[in-house]
Scaffold this motif. Structure first.
Motif, short mmCIF file in Angstrom:
data_model
loop_
_atom_site.label_atom_id
_atom_site.label_comp_id
_atom_site.label_asym_id
_atom_site.label_seq_id
_atom_site.Cartn_x
_atom_site.Cartn_y
_atom_site.Cartn_z
N LEU A 269 53.14 46.60 30.64
CA LEU A 269 52.24 47.44 29.82
C LEU A 269 51.26 48.24 30.68
CD1 LEU A 269 51.33 44.87 26.99
CD2 LEU A 269 53.21 46.53 27.05
N ILE A 270 51.28 48.04 31.98
CA ILE A 270 50.29 48.67 32.85
C ILE A 270 50.83 49.93 33.50
CG2 ILE A 270 48.80 48.34 34.85
CD1 ILE A 270 48.96 45.31 34.27
N GLY A 271 52.05 49.89 34.00
CA GLY A 271 52.61 51.02 34.73
C GLY A 271 52.49 50.82 36.23
N PRO A 272 53.12 51.70 37.02
CA PRO A 272 53.09 51.55 38.48
C PRO A 272 51.66 51.59 39.02
CG PRO A 272 54.72 53.18 37.80
CD PRO A 272 53.92 52.87 36.59
N SER A 273 51.34 50.62 39.87
CA SER A 273 49.99 50.54 40.41
C SER A 273 50.00 49.72 41.68
CB SER A 273 49.04 49.90 39.38
OG SER A 273 47.77 49.67 39.95
N ASP A 274 49.19 50.14 42.66
CA ASP A 274 49.02 49.33 43.87
C ASP A 274 48.22 48.08 43.61
OD1 ASP A 274 50.41 51.24 45.29
OD2 ASP A 274 48.63 52.29 45.98
N ASN A 275 47.37 48.10 42.59
CA ASN A 275 46.53 46.95 42.25
C ASN A 275 46.42 46.89 40.72
OD1 ASN A 275 44.64 44.92 41.98
ND2 ASN A 275 43.29 45.69 43.58
N PRO A 276 47.44 46.35 40.04
CA PRO A 276 47.44 46.36 38.57
C PRO A 276 46.26 45.62 37.96
CG PRO A 276 49.20 44.95 39.44
CD PRO A 276 48.65 45.72 40.59
N GLY A 277 45.78 44.55 38.62
CA GLY A 277 44.63 43.82 38.09
C GLY A 277 43.39 44.70 38.05
N ALA A 278 43.17 45.50 39.10
CA ALA A 278 42.01 46.39 39.13
C ALA A 278 42.16 47.48 38.08
CB ALA A 278 41.86 47.00 40.52
N ASP A 279 43.37 48.01 37.89
CA ASP A 279 43.57 49.04 36.86
C ASP A 279 43.30 48.49 35.47
OD1 ASP A 279 44.07 51.39 38.19
OD2 ASP A 279 46.21 51.07 38.36
N VAL A 280 43.70 47.25 35.22
CA VAL A 280 43.43 46.61 33.93
C VAL A 280 41.93 46.53 33.68
CG1 VAL A 280 43.48 44.39 32.72
CG2 VAL A 280 45.57 45.28 33.75
N LEU A 281 41.19 46.08 34.69
CA LEU A 281 39.75 45.94 34.52
C LEU A 281 39.07 47.30 34.38
CD1 LEU A 281 38.88 43.00 36.93
CD2 LEU A 281 38.95 42.99 34.45
N LYS A 282 39.55 48.30 35.11
CA LYS A 282 38.95 49.63 34.97
C LYS A 282 39.11 50.14 33.55
CE LYS A 282 39.45 52.84 38.12
NZ LYS A 282 40.12 53.73 39.08
N MET A 283 40.30 49.98 32.98
CA MET A 283 40.53 50.44 31.60
C MET A 283 39.65 49.68 30.62
SD MET A 283 44.63 51.19 31.21
CE MET A 283 45.24 49.76 32.09
N SER A 284 39.60 48.35 30.76
CA SER A 284 38.89 47.52 29.79
C SER A 284 37.37 47.66 29.92
CB SER A 284 39.31 46.06 29.98
OG SER A 284 38.74 45.25 28.97
N VAL A 285 36.84 47.59 31.13
CA VAL A 285 35.39 47.73 31.33
C VAL A 285 34.93 49.12 30.92
CG1 VAL A 285 33.56 47.73 33.05
CG2 VAL A 285 35.32 45.96 33.12
N SER A 286 35.75 50.12 31.19
CA SER A 286 35.43 51.49 30.79
C SER A 286 35.24 51.58 29.28
CB SER A 286 36.53 52.44 31.25
OG SER A 286 36.29 53.75 30.79
N GLU A 287 36.16 50.98 28.54
CA GLU A 287 36.07 51.00 27.08
C GLU A 287 34.89 50.17 26.58
OE1 GLU A 287 37.33 52.13 23.20
OE2 GLU A 287 37.79 52.88 25.21
N ALA A 288 34.65 49.02 27.20
CA ALA A 288 33.57 48.14 26.75
C ALA A 288 32.20 48.77 26.93
CB ALA A 288 33.64 46.81 27.51
N LEU A 289 31.99 49.48 28.04
CA LEU A 289 30.67 50.03 28.35
C LEU A 289 30.52 51.49 27.96
CD1 LEU A 289 30.01 48.45 31.87
CD2 LEU A 289 29.53 47.51 29.61
N GLY A 290 31.61 52.14 27.56
CA GLY A 290 31.53 53.55 27.19
C GLY A 290 31.35 54.47 28.38
N LEU A 291 31.84 54.06 29.54
CA LEU A 291 31.73 54.86 30.76
C LEU A 291 33.12 55.08 31.34
CD1 LEU A 291 28.76 53.06 32.55
CD2 LEU A 291 28.66 55.29 31.43
N LYS A 292 33.41 56.30 31.75
CA LYS A 292 34.64 56.59 32.45
C LYS A 292 34.54 56.06 33.86
CE LYS A 292 38.37 58.63 34.06
NZ LYS A 292 39.71 58.08 33.83
N LEU A 293 35.35 55.04 34.20
CA LEU A 293 35.32 54.47 35.54
C LEU A 293 36.30 55.23 36.42
CD1 LEU A 293 35.10 50.62 34.87
CD2 LEU A 293 33.28 52.29 35.19
#
Length: 460
Positions: A269-293
């Motif tokens: 569900l993530i897509g190609p990434s060098d660090n999928p865990g970091a991409d997951v957190l960037k998407m989720s934290v961005s949505e939680a805080l209302g900030l584009k990370l």
């Protein structure tokens, strides 16, 4: 006849060589400051004039680059190919200097010098040449360390990321990003962890014009972390990352578990990434805080001490006893405590425990978040240009092993300039109001947090 030196010219050069051996050695060494001067003193005017002109051109070019082309110099210092060329150029310049020194001395030394004087002069020249070679080797080592750091830590053209922005103007990316938001992750893959956990999750939001920075700390036990609408992860977890049929507290759905669990169980569900865990957190934290990370910077907490040691330690205020070691769950007491007091200088190990110690601390998670923000500020204050340059080899070595990021190599020069603005501007904290918005981690009020953040960043 034309190919031979005139008798008068030879006589003048011979007269000049009636000086002492020490005088000749001193003149040759002084001539290193401006290569070619030694040739002039030895009577080789044409050759000396050419070498002096060449040397002055090198000095002038270096001064011009340092004063008028500083941005270009920074760009070159962050380009692996250019850095390799600098290493070669440094070797060529060193060879030029050594050659001029040796030949100048041969022209200047007295003709009547005995074996002892010749040996002493050669030894002196040898020592100077050794010093120059050592300095060149240190410079080449520093350039190679810089090259390896850039290649190993920062993203190249072939790197993959699902969340990194596409920058059109790499020379001035801040025209496109007036407010830069960076996710700061402290990862711990220590013994018994069963994988990497992000025990520290913070966001640094930076005004790229002024450098003013605000820090936001997230609690490690937050649940129901949201994902942006339209993403595959949002379709899988429309009400946030949790199990609606599970118990109230679900440790495997905490924020600090998302980095390792989601890529392992939902990697498709993530897509190609060098660090999928970091991409997951960037998407989720961005949505939680209302900030584009825009980017993330991940530091391995187990090696954090090495980074602080390379800076020569940090200085912080300690308001209460902070445990060094210990485990609340297993009832294992700490080995010792960091005593309270102002302006406490901490080495690498103590700085690590100041940032993460929990045993017996009231409100451990919130207290640790506050100390982590304090640690970030202390590191920024400690990273002066003089301190970084003086300890650069150690810092580069630490950075290679401890830091991961999706910041691309192409905009590193702009980050250097921004870093100086950040250092000279205030750093503040954004309080997300634990009592109202997350008295427990089971159901945080993310909408209320977004409002607090916007009020702080855009006050009426």
């Amino acid at each position: 006849m034309s190919s031979r030196s005139k008798p008068g010219s030879r006589a003048r050069r011979a007269k000049r060589r009636e000086r002492s051996g020490i005088g000749a050695l001193a003149l040759a060494i002084v001539g290193v400051l401006l290569p070619g001067v030694g040739y002039l003193l030895a009577g080789r005017r044409r050759l000396g004039a050419v070498m002096v002109t060449l040397s002055l051109s090198l000095y002038g070019g270096a001064a011009y680059l340092a004063l008028a082309r500083r941005d270009d110099v920074i760009t070159w210092a962050l380009n692996p190919d250019v850095l390799l060329g600098m290493v070669v150029g440094l070797g060529v310049i060193a060879l030029y200097w050594v050659t001029v020194l040796v030949t100048s001395y041969k022209m200047l030394r007295p003709l009547s010098a005995g074996p002892g004087a010749r040996l002493a002069g050669s030894a002196g020249i040898g020592l100077v040449c050794f010093a120059m070679a050592s300095s060149t080797a240190l410079g080449a080592q520093t350039l190679m360390a810089q090259r390896q750091l850039v290649e190993k830590v920062f993203s190249g053209a072939q790197s993959k990321s699902q969340t990194r922005p596409k920058i059109k103007d790499t020379k001035d990316p801040w025209a496109q990003i007036p407010r830069l938001n960076i996710l700061l992750l402290g990862a711990d893959d220590g013994e018994g962890r069963g994988g990497t956990r992000t025990d520290s999750v913070m966001v640094a939001t930076i005004d790229t014009r002024t450098g003013k920075t605000s820090l936001i700390s997230l609690a490690r036990n937050w649940m129901r972390m949201p994902f942006p609408e339209g993403t595959a992860l949002h379709k899988e977890f429309p009400t946030g990352y949790w199990d609606p049929n599970g118990p109230k507290e679900q440790a495997n759905y905490y924020l600090d578990a998302m980095y390792r669990i989601i890529p392992a169980e939902h990697g498709d569900l993530i897509g190609p990434s060098d660090n999928p865990g970091a991409d997951v957190l960037k998407m989720s934290v961005s949505e939680a805080l209302g900030l584009k990370l825009h980017y993330y910077v991940q530091v391995n907490l187990a090696g954090f001490a090495q980074l602080v040691e390379a800076l020569g330690g940090i200085t912080v205020n300690i308001n209460y006893k902070v445990p060094v070691g210990g485990n609340d769950d297993k009832k294992i007491p700490p080995n010792r405590w960091l005593d309270p007091g102002p302006d406490r200088h901490l080495n690498g190990t103590d700085a690590l425990w100041f940032a993460r110690g929990r045993y017996g601390v009231p409100g451990a998670d919130n207290a640790r978040q506050a100390r982590q923000r304090c640690t970030v500020k202390a590191i920024v204050e400690r990273a002066t240009p003089q301190n970084v340059l003086a300890n650069y080899l150690d810092l580069a070595k630490a950075g290679e092993n401890l830091v991961r990021t999706d910041i691309p190599q192409t905009i590193l020069p702009a980050f250097v300039t921004l870093g100086q603005r950040v250092k000279n501007a205030p750093i503040t904290n954004i309080d997300l109001n634990k009592k109202k918005n997350y008295p427990s981690g089971s159901n945080p009020r993310y909408e209320a947090m977004r409002q607090l953040i916007q009020l702080h960043l855009n006050p009426p």
